[in-house]
Design a protein around this motif. Structure first.
Motif, PDB file in Angstrom:
ATOM      1  N   MET A  83      -0.979  -3.013  -9.793  1.00 46.77           N
ATOM      2  CA  MET A  83      -0.976  -4.468  -9.669  1.00 46.77           C
ATOM      3  C   MET A  83      -1.320  -4.814  -8.224  1.00 46.77           C
ATOM      4  N   THR A  84      -2.061  -5.881  -8.024  1.00 49.25           N
ATOM      5  CA  THR A  84      -2.370  -6.318  -6.665  1.00 49.25           C
ATOM      6  C   THR A  84      -1.295  -7.282  -6.175  1.00 49.25           C
ATOM      7  N   TRP A  85      -1.171  -7.397  -4.854  1.00 49.11           N
ATOM      8  CA  TRP A  85      -0.204  -8.331  -4.291  1.00 49.11           C
ATOM      9  C   TRP A  85      -0.565  -9.768  -4.660  1.00 49.11           C
ATOM     10  N   LYS A  86      -1.855 -10.031  -4.781  1.00 50.40           N
ATOM     11  CA  LYS A  86      -2.303 -11.368  -5.169  1.00 50.40           C
ATOM     12  C   LYS A  86      -1.753 -11.737  -6.544  1.00 50.40           C
ATOM     13  N   SER A  87      -1.819 -10.797  -7.476  1.00 45.81           N
ATOM     14  CA  SER A  87      -1.290 -11.040  -8.823  1.00 45.81           C
ATOM     15  C   SER A  87       0.230 -11.152  -8.794  1.00 45.81           C
ATOM     16  N   PHE A  88       0.852 -10.305  -7.987  1.00 46.94           N
ATOM     17  CA  PHE A  88       2.314 -10.311  -7.899  1.00 46.94           C
ATOM     18  C   PHE A  88       2.822 -11.661  -7.405  1.00 46.94           C
ATOM     19  N   ARG A  89       2.153 -12.207  -6.392  1.00 42.51           N
ATOM     20  CA  ARG A  89       2.577 -13.497  -5.837  1.00 42.51           C
ATOM     21  C   ARG A  89       2.438 -14.624  -6.847  1.00 42.51           C
ATOM     22  N   LYS A  90       1.500 -14.454  -7.780  1.00 48.40           N
ATOM     23  CA  LYS A  90       1.302 -15.482  -8.804  1.00 48.40           C
ATOM     24  C   LYS A  90       2.289 -15.349  -9.960  1.00 48.40           C
ATOM     25  N   GLY A  91       3.153 -14.332  -9.866  1.00 51.66           N
ATOM     26  CA  GLY A  91       4.181 -14.177 -10.892  1.00 51.66           C
ATOM     27  C   GLY A  91       3.899 -13.107 -11.921  1.00 51.66           C
ATOM     28  N   ALA A  92       2.882 -12.277 -11.681  1.00 48.21           N
ATOM     29  CA  ALA A  92       2.536 -11.232 -12.650  1.00 48.21           C
ATOM     30  C   ALA A  92       3.652 -10.201 -12.751  1.00 48.21           C
ATOM     31  N   SER A  93       3.735  -9.574 -13.901  1.00 50.61           N
ATOM     32  CA  SER A  93       4.737  -8.538 -14.125  1.00 50.61           C
ATOM     33  C   SER A  93       4.120  -7.428 -14.958  1.00 50.61           C
ATOM     34  N   ASN A 131      -4.527  -5.078   2.061  1.00 50.70           N
ATOM     35  CA  ASN A 131      -4.910  -6.457   1.745  1.00 50.70           C
ATOM     36  C   ASN A 131      -4.384  -6.834   0.366  1.00 50.70           C
ATOM     37  N   ASN A 132      -4.526  -8.116   0.016  1.00 49.71           N
ATOM     38  CA  ASN A 132      -3.915  -8.604  -1.228  1.00 49.71           C
ATOM     39  C   ASN A 132      -4.655  -8.190  -2.492  1.00 49.71           C
ATOM     40  N   LEU A 133      -5.802  -7.518  -2.345  1.00 50.13           N
ATOM     41  CA  LEU A 133      -6.534  -7.028  -3.516  1.00 50.13           C
ATOM     42  C   LEU A 133      -6.389  -5.519  -3.692  1.00 50.13           C
ATOM     43  N   GLN A 134      -5.592  -4.909  -2.831  1.00 49.29           N
ATOM     44  CA  GLN A 134      -5.370  -3.468  -2.905  1.00 49.29           C
ATOM     45  C   GLN A 134      -4.471  -3.134  -4.100  1.00 49.29           C
ATOM     46  N   PRO A 135      -4.823  -2.138  -4.923  1.00 52.76           N
ATOM     47  CA  PRO A 135      -3.956  -1.753  -6.045  1.00 52.76           C
ATOM     48  C   PRO A 135      -2.636  -1.180  -5.536  1.00 52.76           C
ATOM     49  N   LEU A 136      -1.540  -1.703  -6.032  1.00 54.51           N
ATOM     50  CA  LEU A 136      -0.210  -1.201  -5.697  1.00 54.51           C
ATOM     51  C   LEU A 136       0.343  -0.474  -6.920  1.00 54.51           C
ATOM     52  N   TYR A 137       0.776   0.750  -6.728  1.00 58.35           N
ATOM     53  CA  TYR A 137       1.211   1.585  -7.843  1.00 58.35           C
ATOM     54  C   TYR A 137       2.727   1.461  -8.031  1.00 58.35           C
ATOM     55  N   TYR A 138       3.137   1.269  -9.286  1.00 55.71           N
ATOM     56  CA  TYR A 138       4.556   1.073  -9.570  1.00 55.71           C
ATOM     57  C   TYR A 138       4.899   1.615 -10.953  1.00 55.71           C
ATOM     58  N   ILE A 139       6.207   1.720 -11.208  1.00 56.84           N
ATOM     59  CA  ILE A 139       6.715   2.117 -12.524  1.00 56.84           C
ATOM     60  C   ILE A 139       7.696   1.046 -12.977  1.00 56.84           C
ATOM     61  N   CYS A 140       7.493   0.530 -14.167  1.00 52.05           N
ATOM     62  CA  CYS A 140       8.378  -0.502 -14.703  1.00 52.05           C
ATOM     63  C   CYS A 140       9.682   0.146 -15.178  1.00 52.05           C
ATOM     64  N   ASP A 141      10.816  -0.429 -14.785  1.00 48.80           N
ATOM     65  CA  ASP A 141      12.118   0.127 -15.172  1.00 48.80           C
ATOM     66  C   ASP A 141      12.345   0.050 -16.677  1.00 48.80           C
ATOM     67  N   HIS A 142      11.752  -0.954 -17.327  1.00 53.52           N
ATOM     68  CA  HIS A 142      11.960  -1.145 -18.766  1.00 53.52           C
ATOM     69  C   HIS A 142      10.939  -0.397 -19.617  1.00 53.52           C
ATOM     70  N   HIS A 143       9.835   0.019 -19.004  1.00 52.94           N
ATOM     71  CA  HIS A 143       8.782   0.697 -19.769  1.00 52.94           C
ATOM     72  C   HIS A 143       8.279   1.916 -18.991  1.00 52.94           C
ATOM     73  N   LYS A 144       9.187   2.838 -18.728  1.00 50.98           N
ATOM     74  CA  LYS A 144       8.825   4.044 -17.979  1.00 50.98           C
ATOM     75  C   LYS A 144       7.859   4.925 -18.759  1.00 50.98           C
ATOM     76  N   GLU A 145       7.858   4.746 -20.087  1.00 52.67           N
ATOM     77  CA  GLU A 145       6.943   5.545 -20.908  1.00 52.67           C
ATOM     78  C   GLU A 145       5.481   5.210 -20.623  1.00 52.67           C
ATOM     79  N   ASN A 146       5.229   4.045 -20.031  1.00 52.12           N
ATOM     80  CA  ASN A 146       3.852   3.669 -19.680  1.00 52.12           C
ATOM     81  C   ASN A 146       3.356   4.373 -18.427  1.00 52.12           C
ATOM     82  N   GLY A 147       4.270   5.054 -17.736  1.00 58.32           N
ATOM     83  CA  GLY A 147       3.877   5.792 -16.540  1.00 58.32           C
ATOM     84  C   GLY A 147       3.573   4.877 -15.365  1.00 58.32           C
ATOM     85  N   VAL A 148       2.737   5.378 -14.467  1.00 54.29           N
ATOM     86  CA  VAL A 148       2.374   4.619 -13.267  1.00 54.29           C
ATOM     87  C   VAL A 148       1.353   3.542 -13.618  1.00 54.29           C
ATOM     88  N   GLN A 149       1.632   2.309 -13.194  1.00 50.12           N
ATOM     89  CA  GLN A 149       0.738   1.184 -13.434  1.00 50.12           C
ATOM     90  C   GLN A 149       0.317   0.578 -12.093  1.00 50.12           C
TER      91      GLN A 149
END
Length: 346
Positions: free
Chosen positions: A120-130, A100-118
């Protein structure tokens, strides 16, 4: 054999065309019973005429819901979802099943790999979150274009006086005096959003402007607490708005090192033969103002206070009590506290 105007073969073919398995038909209720091949745990019943409706797309409500969800969410499967993240320079962790759109999706940012796994929900992603770090970098680049001279003009246009002489970063606190004469601080981003002096904000919601105002039923000691606000600000400013022991800048309380607030306040209250819990509605407004000014002068006479983190402040008073505190007690407490902290670090 006909079941009304349809034969069993026709009903079976109709059910099969929707990827379902025909079970039976009830003559009395005129309902057809079947199971969806994708959701075998449920037995479904549908009116026969409704089942043969031309625009019917699904016999299974779960299949219809899933298809609707796919159309609304904006991607077909996890592969397409991963490609959408890739377009924003984020690598989606593999083997994640979308629910569902509130499920946490795990990702790694290409520009900030030092932050590790982060996450984000699909709901936030659709709103333009990064990635939060990417967002801060974008905001920083936008605000970094401001020079201290331009910021000064911005404050001047609002009737405020900027005290800071340099602008280091978006998180850098800017000290200023608002148009009402309150010494306070802010960060540029908040100021540009319209967040002004917090003291003015408190005053606008205080006393008769507050929705719970009961025509002066507040006790006088609360009023006197507010009358020494400038002394509190000056004390915080002296220590750069940081705890004098830990260096933390949040949850600060100004400690009365030489003489307690209650001692000074009781002197003023007893001087005018008033009760500690006297309602301010029963006291003349000019007298209240004089009492507040007198208490403020007494505070400055004994020197500024010492900012302490709330936890440290509570620890001091739990050890020495809340009355008749002295500067010697504070020095002793400061020394023992630092010794304890150094031992914990070791």
């Amino acid at each position: 054999m006909k079941q009304g105007k349809y034969t069993v073969e026709e009903i079976n073919d109709r059910v099969s065309s929707f990827k379902c398995t025909f079970i039976s038909y009830d003559h009395q209720s005129k309902k057809c019973y079947y199971k969806c091949n994708l959701h075998l745990q449920d037995t479904i019943s549908t009116d026969l005429n409704e089942m043969f409706r031309k625009r019917r797309k699904y016999l299974c409500s779960k299949c219809a819901s899933e298809e609707s969800s796919k159309q609304q969410r904006g991607f077909k499967d996890e592969i397409e979802l991963a490609s959408l993240f890739t377009k924003r320079n984020m690598e989606l962790i593999e083997n994640q099943k979308y629910t569902n759109n509130l499920q946490p999706l795990y990702y790694i940012c290409d520009h900030h790999k030092e932050n590790g796994v982060q996450t984000m929900t699909w709901k936030s992603f659709r709103k333009g979150a990064s990635c939060p770090s990417c967002k801060m970098k974008k905001i920083s680049s936008k605000l970094r274009k401001y020079k201290i001279e331009e910021i000064k003009e911005l404050f001047d246009s609002d009737g405020a006086t900027l005290l800071s002489t340099e602008f280091k970063s978006v998180d850098h606190h800017l000290d200023y005096v608002c148009s009402e004469g309150h010494l306070t601080k802010t960060i540029l981003g908040n100021y540009l959003k319209g967040h002004g002096c917090w003291i003015c904000g408190v005053e606008k919601r205080s006393r008769e402007n507050h929705y719970l105002w009961e025509y002066g039923s507040s006790p006088i000691y609360l009023y006197l607490r507010g009358s020494v606000r400038q002394w509190v600000l000056d004390s915080l400013s002296k220590y750069d708005f940081k705890c004098s022991i830990s260096g933390k800048s949040e949850d600060l309380h100004v400690h009365h090192a030489i003489i307690n607030f209650s001692t000074l306040a009781k002197r003023i209250i007893s001087k005018y033969n008033l009760s500690w819990k006297e309602s301010i509605g029963n006291i003349d407004s000019l007298l209240l103002k004089d009492m507040g000014n007198e208490l403020l002068e007494d505070h400055y006479r004994y020197g500024l206070g010492i900012p302490l983190h709330q936890k440290i402040h509570n620890e001091f008073h739990s050890r020495y009590g809340r009355t008749n505190n002295t500067i010697e007690q504070f020095k002793e407490f400061e020394e023992t506290y630092m010794v304890k902290e150094n031992k914990n670090k070791e």
